[in-house]
Design an enzyme around this catalytic site. Structure first.
Site: not given
Ligand code: PHB
Ligand code: APR
Length: 431
Positions: A72, A200, A292, A296, A384
């Site tokens: 991505h 997000y 999460p 990270k 990120y």
């Molecule tokens: C996930 O795909 O499990 C995932 C992706 C982004 C995050 C946390 C978990 O910030």
């Protein structure tokens, strides 16, 4: 039994350390309290920074990752009925790859076993002794018997609830903590992702995240109360809540499908310093936890053991003590950068417990700044995708192309940043 490095825990940290040590000709034994089937099927995080992908590829673990991982080059921020893309690769030259943690664990276990490595599953470590001697002992229980593993060093890679951290005498470690007044309800669904990149979403009803595992499987999260009862969330309620928080952009709708797995993740920040005492070296979730939101956790675990692998190689290969002595200080620089980023993302995106209208306005202002300022978006993006390993507070990596801003609606450069994993996103919605 005797080995050079006794490793407690077969998560990403313990397994990767064992793999790296093997490549340096150093012997190790991994002790894991759960079964192989359990650790290979535990649904966890799924975002690999560029540096983690590079580490896996460089050490011979890239084959399936490059085939099945989803590369991505941006993420989407959704708030106030708007959608904004942060074009990470355009800004930093680096990308992330979506590949489930349990897939990394499967690949590592397969590689260790193929190389004749020893992983003892269902071996519950109960005590570490002699850590301040030259011959520590790891005591564990297996098949109802007490056994011991003698070694030169112990690597405590046994996660937040493990025993290793507790083996350090009182008064040596300092811990720093923050608990958040919310949790994440995570869902794995047999539904083709309705997005090409992670979304997000900030919403008055609470945060939501749209992620994925493959072209057929979506991974979705909802902010819920910390003491939420999973039984109160039948599938229909989960989908309704996801629709309410994500279907905020005209013309966009969620794809639904059977829910394969549901779980609750508590949200906390936690660091213990130092990450070493005498002959015990701690890594991964055993010494630091991040919420999460910044994706990270697994990346920090891999970055810790990359340092430890080099440090043990310098000790066994050249009698050098400096890298082992500097391990904690060096690792903690990256840990605290990730702590700040994860706290920042969490604070910006979640509905805060006290419903303070002033803070809600600040969140929207912060999101809008990330959506409109090249400088701010670059800061988000470089955190990120992860700082390069050699530069823990990192400026842009040497291979990065000069960023253009605002991004034009052209395809992203395939392969930029060094990985060939499937590129799933080529559009730029930023304006
Ligand atoms: C996930 O795909 O499990 C995932 C992706 C982004 C995050 C946390 C978990 O910030
Ligand atoms: N004896 C043996 N093994 C143990 C013991 C014990 N007493 N206690 C815990 N373990 C094992 C756990 O069963 C687990 O498999 O240690 C392992 C620790 O692995 P992880 O929890 O995956 O931790 P780590 O390798 O540091 O990886 C961090 O995992 O939780 C996620 O978000 C986190 O992505 C991050 C990653």
């Amino acid at each position: 039994m005797r080995t050079q490095v006794g490793i407690v825990g077969a998560g990403p940290a313990g397994l990767m350390l064992s793999h790296l040590l093997h490549r340096h000709g150093i012997d190790s034994v991994v002790l894991e309290s759960r079964s192989r089937d359990h650790v290979e099927h535990r649904v966890r995080a799924g975002v690999l920074e560029q540096g983690s992908v590079d580490l896996l590829c460089r050490t011979g673990l890239g084959e399936r990752l490059l085939r099945e991982g989803l590369r991505h080059e941006g993420i989407e921020l959704r708030f106030a009925g708007e959608s904004h893309r942060v074009p990470m690769t355009e800004l930093t030259g680096r990308a992330i790859t979506v590949y489930g943690q349990q897939e990394v664990v499967k690949d590592l276990i397969a590689a260790r076993l193929a190389a004749g490595g020893t992983i003892l599953f269902e071996a519950d470590v109960v005590r570490l002794d002699g850590l301040d001697s030259s011959s520590p002992v790891v005591r564990y229980r297996r098949d109802g018997r007490e056994e011991e593993l003698r070694c030169d060093f112990v690597a405590g890679c046994d996660g937040f609830h493990g025993v290793s951290r507790g083996a350090v005498p009182e008064g040596v470690l300092t811990s720093y903590e923050r608990a958040y007044p919310f949790a994440w309800l995570g869902v794995l669904a047999a539904a083709a992702p309705a997005v090409q990149e992670l979304v997000y979403a900030h919403h008055d009803r609470g945060f939501a995240l749209y992620s994925m595992r493959s072209p057929e499987i979506s991974r979705l999260y909802l902010q819920v109360a910390p003491d939420e009862d999973l039984a109160a969330w039948p599938d229909a309620r989960i989908w309704a809540e996801l629709r309410a928080r994500l279907e905020t952009v005209p013309g966009w709708s969620l794809t639904e499908g059977p829910v394969l797995e549901k779980s609750l993740t508590p949200m906390r920040s936690f660091v213990v310093e130092p990450m070493q005492w005498e002959r015990l070296f701690l890594a991964g979730d055993a010494v630091h936890i991040v919420p999460p939101t910044g994706a990270k956790g697994m990346n920090l675990a891999l970055a810790d053991v990359a340092l430890l692998g080099d440090a043990f190689a310098a000790w066994y290969g050249h009698g050098r003590t400096d890298l082992l002595a500097g391990y904690s200080t060096t690792a903690l620089r990256r840990v605290w950068r990730a702590q700040h980023f994860s706290w920042w993302m969490t604070s910006m995106l979640h509905r805060l417990a006290h419903d303070d209208p002033y803070e809600a306005k600040l969140q929207t202002a912060t999101l809008r700044y990330a959506a409109t300022s090249r400088a701010y978006a670059t800061s988000l993006a470089e955190n990120y995708v992860g700082c390069p390993r050699s530069d823990h507070l990192g400026p842009a990596p040497a291979e990065a192309q000069p960023p253009t801003w605002p991004p034009r609606d052209t395809p992203c450069r395939p392969g930029a940043g060094g990985s060939d994993a499937t590129t799933t996103q080529r559009r730029s919605t930023y304006s």
